[in-house]
Design a protein around this motif. Structure first.
Motif, mmCIF file in Angstrom:
data_model
loop_
_atom_site.group_PDB
_atom_site.id
_atom_site.type_symbol
_atom_site.label_atom_id
_atom_site.label_comp_id
_atom_site.label_asym_id
_atom_site.label_seq_id
_atom_site.Cartn_x
_atom_site.Cartn_y
_atom_site.Cartn_z
ATOM 1 N N TRP A 294 -11.928 6.631 -4.857
ATOM 2 C CA TRP A 294 -11.190 6.987 -3.455
ATOM 3 C C TRP A 294 -11.641 8.617 -3.099
ATOM 4 N N SER B 89 -7.720 -1.791 3.060
ATOM 5 C CA SER B 89 -7.811 -3.126 2.646
ATOM 6 C C SER B 89 -8.024 -3.896 3.753
ATOM 7 N N TYR C 140 -7.173 -5.333 -5.789
ATOM 8 C CA TYR C 140 -5.907 -4.533 -6.085
ATOM 9 C C TYR C 140 -4.726 -4.714 -5.505
ATOM 10 N N GLN C 141 -4.914 -4.415 -4.076
ATOM 11 C CA GLN C 141 -3.789 -4.607 -3.039
ATOM 12 C C GLN C 141 -3.314 -6.067 -2.726
ATOM 13 N N ASN D 151 -10.529 -2.384 -4.226
ATOM 14 C CA ASN D 151 -9.195 -1.966 -3.722
ATOM 15 C C ASN D 151 -8.605 -3.150 -2.917
ATOM 16 N N TYR E 195 -4.609 8.150 -1.008
ATOM 17 C CA TYR E 195 -4.603 6.817 -1.436
ATOM 18 C C TYR E 195 -3.297 6.439 -1.142
ATOM 19 N N ALA F 298 -4.234 3.128 1.234
ATOM 20 C CA ALA F 298 -4.918 2.187 0.536
ATOM 21 C C ALA F 298 -4.847 0.708 1.102
ATOM 22 N N ILE G 16 -10.117 3.018 -9.173
ATOM 23 C CA ILE G 16 -9.998 3.059 -7.700
ATOM 24 C C ILE G 16 -9.674 4.599 -7.304
#
Length: 176
Positions: A130, A147, A44-45, A41, A139, A143, A126
């Motif tokens: 989640w 993070s 990705y973020q 996560n 999410y 999210a 994800i």
């Protein structure tokens, strides 16, 4: 016009989800571990490259090339048929230059296609993890927050066994 664009976009997304992704990816049925979810996560973020760093899926490069070549020809062949008369009158030197440009465009668009597929599958994995680890938190809303909390936990060197409790406590206290 907007409705047509919306319909085409949803049809392409549905075709990608139902046909392309199952053909090009091998997905694991095992649930993702909590720490792997947090790490994935965060990557990705942060917008990092995810290829080869996410547990739970494997991409078949050969199959992805086959799918991309088929999609490329669905677009290219009708255009070639429409412009055939004009293309046969062009000097061969110009055609060689055009073939070089189209080859470059092929590989550049393949890289974009591959990143799109990997990001789509990563987001799917994800979200599935989640739902398993954070069933009471949406999410889309939490999210980025998770993070940031995970990054803080890494800075504070929170032990692995206390990581889940630390993150859940921080989520609950910040959402009150």
């Amino acid at each position: 016009m907007l409705r047509i664009f919306s319909w085409v976009k949803s049809a392409v997304r549905r075709f990608t989800d139902e046909k392309i992704i199952p053909y090009t990816f091998s997905l694991s049925d095992d649930p993702m571990l909590f720490r792997d979810l947090l790490q994935t996560n965060k990557m990705y973020q942060d917008g990092l490259k995810l290829e080869g760093k996410i547990p739970g899926f494997r991409m078949s490069i050969g199959r992805s090339y086959l799918v991309f070549i088929a999609l490329w020809h669905i677009i290219l062949l009708p255009a070639a048929a429409v412009f055939h008369k004009m293309l046969e009158k062009i000097d061969c030197h110009l055609l060689i230059i055009m073939s070089i440009l189209f080859t470059g465009m092929f590989f550049a668009t393949y890289a974009i296609f591959k990143e799109y597929l990997i990001d789509t599958v990563a987001l799917r994995i994800i979200r599935k993890a989640w739902e398993n680890h954070f069933p009471h938190f949406d999410y889309g809303l939490h999210a980025r927050e998770v993070s940031k909390i995970y990054a803080e936990a890494l800075e504070k060197e929170i032990p692995h066994k206390n990581l889940q409790l630390y993150i859940l406590d921080r989520l609950v206290t910040t959402n009150k």
